[in-house]
Design a protein around this motif. Structure first.
Motif, mmCIF file in Angstrom:
data_model
loop_
_atom_site.group_PDB
_atom_site.id
_atom_site.type_symbol
_atom_site.label_atom_id
_atom_site.label_comp_id
_atom_site.label_asym_id
_atom_site.label_seq_id
_atom_site.Cartn_x
_atom_site.Cartn_y
_atom_site.Cartn_z
ATOM 1 N N LYS A 129 32.552 20.007 -29.798
ATOM 2 C CA LYS A 129 33.394 19.623 -30.953
ATOM 3 C C LYS A 129 34.806 20.196 -30.859
ATOM 4 O O LYS A 129 35.425 20.549 -31.846
ATOM 5 N N MET A 130 35.315 20.309 -29.634
ATOM 6 C CA MET A 130 36.640 20.894 -29.473
ATOM 7 C C MET A 130 37.727 19.822 -29.483
ATOM 8 O O MET A 130 37.475 18.670 -29.151
ATOM 9 N N PRO A 131 38.931 20.212 -29.898
ATOM 10 C CA PRO A 131 40.041 19.269 -29.865
ATOM 11 C C PRO A 131 40.512 19.047 -28.430
ATOM 12 O O PRO A 131 40.268 19.879 -27.555
ATOM 13 N N VAL A 132 41.194 17.930 -28.230
ATOM 14 C CA VAL A 132 41.723 17.609 -26.910
ATOM 15 C C VAL A 132 43.245 17.574 -26.994
ATOM 16 O O VAL A 132 43.813 16.920 -27.859
ATOM 17 N N ILE A 133 43.867 18.299 -26.090
ATOM 18 C CA ILE A 133 45.314 18.269 -25.937
ATOM 19 C C ILE A 133 45.563 17.335 -24.763
ATOM 20 O O ILE A 133 45.274 17.680 -23.618
ATOM 21 N N ASN A 177 39.469 14.793 -32.311
ATOM 22 C CA ASN A 177 40.783 15.178 -32.813
ATOM 23 C C ASN A 177 41.618 15.522 -31.588
ATOM 24 O O ASN A 177 41.221 16.366 -30.775
ATOM 25 N N ALA A 178 42.746 14.856 -31.464
ATOM 26 C CA ALA A 178 43.572 15.038 -30.272
ATOM 27 C C ALA A 178 45.044 15.029 -30.648
ATOM 28 O O ALA A 178 45.441 14.430 -31.641
ATOM 29 N N ILE A 179 45.817 15.695 -29.813
ATOM 30 C CA ILE A 179 47.280 15.640 -29.917
ATOM 31 C C ILE A 179 47.785 15.143 -28.569
ATOM 32 O O ILE A 179 47.274 15.530 -27.523
ATOM 33 N N HIS A 180 48.748 14.246 -28.614
ATOM 34 C CA HIS A 180 49.323 13.644 -27.414
ATOM 35 C C HIS A 180 50.700 14.253 -27.186
ATOM 36 O O HIS A 180 51.551 14.213 -28.085
ATOM 37 N N ILE A 181 50.911 14.811 -25.984
ATOM 38 C CA ILE A 181 52.185 15.453 -25.666
ATOM 39 C C ILE A 181 52.614 15.104 -24.244
ATOM 40 O O ILE A 181 51.780 14.802 -23.391
ATOM 41 N N PRO A 182 53.929 15.197 -23.983
ATOM 42 C CA PRO A 182 54.386 15.021 -22.604
ATOM 43 C C PRO A 182 54.090 16.289 -21.807
ATOM 44 O O PRO A 182 53.897 17.365 -22.377
ATOM 45 N N PHE A 183 54.064 16.163 -20.501
ATOM 46 C CA PHE A 183 53.824 17.326 -19.643
ATOM 47 C C PHE A 183 55.111 18.160 -19.588
ATOM 48 O O PHE A 183 55.910 18.060 -18.672
ATOM 49 N N LYS A 184 55.272 18.950 -20.629
ATOM 50 C CA LYS A 184 56.410 19.863 -20.756
ATOM 51 C C LYS A 184 55.854 21.191 -21.248
ATOM 52 O O LYS A 184 54.921 21.243 -22.059
ATOM 53 N N LYS A 185 56.450 22.247 -20.789
ATOM 54 C CA LYS A 185 55.949 23.579 -21.070
ATOM 55 C C LYS A 185 55.930 23.927 -22.567
ATOM 56 O O LYS A 185 54.923 24.430 -23.076
ATOM 57 N N ALA A 186 57.018 23.667 -23.288
ATOM 58 C CA ALA A 186 57.107 24.091 -24.697
ATOM 59 C C ALA A 186 56.028 23.452 -25.577
ATOM 60 O O ALA A 186 55.324 24.173 -26.300
ATOM 61 N N PRO A 187 55.857 22.119 -25.557
ATOM 62 C CA PRO A 187 54.801 21.568 -26.406
ATOM 63 C C PRO A 187 53.395 21.970 -25.949
ATOM 64 O O PRO A 187 52.493 22.125 -26.777
ATOM 65 N N LEU A 188 53.222 22.195 -24.657
ATOM 66 C CA LEU A 188 51.910 22.615 -24.165
ATOM 67 C C LEU A 188 51.575 24.015 -24.662
ATOM 68 O O LEU A 188 50.469 24.255 -25.170
ATOM 69 N N ILE A 189 52.522 24.934 -24.560
ATOM 70 C CA ILE A 189 52.290 26.287 -25.070
ATOM 71 C C ILE A 189 52.000 26.243 -26.568
ATOM 72 O O ILE A 189 51.084 26.906 -27.057
ATOM 73 N N ALA A 204 50.784 23.705 -28.419
ATOM 74 C CA ALA A 204 49.482 23.084 -28.697
ATOM 75 C C ALA A 204 48.335 24.027 -28.369
ATOM 76 O O ALA A 204 47.379 24.147 -29.138
ATOM 77 N N ILE A 205 48.436 24.715 -27.244
ATOM 78 C CA ILE A 205 47.389 25.667 -26.859
ATOM 79 C C ILE A 205 47.292 26.793 -27.886
ATOM 80 O O ILE A 205 46.206 27.221 -28.262
ATOM 81 N N GLY A 206 48.439 27.262 -28.371
ATOM 82 C CA GLY A 206 48.446 28.342 -29.353
ATOM 83 C C GLY A 206 48.042 27.912 -30.748
ATOM 84 O O GLY A 206 47.544 28.708 -31.539
ATOM 85 N N GLN A 207 48.248 26.646 -31.055
ATOM 86 C CA GLN A 207 48.030 26.165 -32.417
ATOM 87 C C GLN A 207 46.639 25.579 -32.668
ATOM 88 O O GLN A 207 46.064 25.770 -33.738
ATOM 89 N N PHE A 208 46.094 24.845 -31.701
ATOM 90 C CA PHE A 208 44.861 24.101 -31.951
ATOM 91 C C PHE A 208 43.658 24.743 -31.270
ATOM 92 O O PHE A 208 43.742 25.223 -30.146
ATOM 93 N N ASN A 209 42.543 24.715 -31.992
ATOM 94 C CA ASN A 209 41.282 25.226 -31.472
ATOM 95 C C ASN A 209 40.154 24.580 -32.261
ATOM 96 O O ASN A 209 40.399 23.684 -33.076
ATOM 97 N N ILE A 210 38.958 25.042 -32.079
ATOM 98 C CA ILE A 210 37.812 24.431 -32.749
ATOM 99 C C ILE A 210 37.931 24.547 -34.267
ATOM 100 O O ILE A 210 37.567 23.628 -34.990
#
Length: 188
Positions: free
Chosen positions: A103-107, A145-157, A159-165
């Protein structure tokens, strides 16, 4: 497949370790970001976190290790490149286990090779032809539940820091960052 501080990263290597021939080049770029000391992006190879699996390991052993890594993850980072949708074994398995069992979110991170501007991210439905079937089904039926982002460092960091189970993206599979957030990331 790799593991970073509770983040499970899936990509399609297209049967090769040649970084120019598959999505593995994006995984390798993430490893390079780890070596920079100007921010807090860190990357831990999942093979260092659990018992290693050799290329000669039986499929059941590999599946067991993947399940163990997924079960210990907070979210799935899925790197979507040109060949990701063609994977018929491990990527679909990782998607299905992460969403259905954990039941984890997908980035969902889109490689620069498939989107020509950051604006393309703002309508994920237009990118659905790149999605693996297992992901597409779950987005369309609203079970992820998913968030769609471009392969860029800032949005990836972020999303990883913000979203979890416990704190999942909104939008029932079609989540995107706001215009303000994209502007803060330096995106068009």
């Amino acid at each position: 497949m790799a593991y970073r501080n509770g983040t499970y990263i899936a990509f399609h290597a297209n049967g090769t370790t040649d970084p120019t021939a598959s999505d593995i080049k994006f995984y390798n770029l993430m490893k390079a970001w780890t070596n920079k000391t100007d921010d807090d992006f860190s990357f831990i190879n999942s093979h260092e976190k659990t018992a290693s699996v050799r290329d000669t390991s039986k499929k059941i052993t590999l599946r067991s290790r993947l399940v163990q890594r997924l079960n210990n993850s907070k979210h799935l980072v899925l790197i979507i490149g040109k060949t990701t949708k063609d994977d018929t074994d491990w990527v679909p398995f990782e998607i299905e286990h992460a969403i259905d069992k954990c039941k984890m979110p997908v980035i969902i991170v889109y490689a620069s090779s498939i989107i020509n501007t950051d604006n393309a991210i703002r309508n994920p439905k237009n990118l659905s032809h790149y999605w693996p079937k297992s992901l597409k089904q779950r987005i369309e039926n609203g079970s992820v539940n998913a968030i769609h982002i471009p392969f860029k460092k800032a949005p990836l960091i972020d999303a990883i820091g913000q979203f979890n189970i416990q704190k999942q993206p909104t939008g029932k599979g079609y989540g995107i960052y706001s215009e303000e957030a994209n502007s803060n990331f330096g995106l068009n």
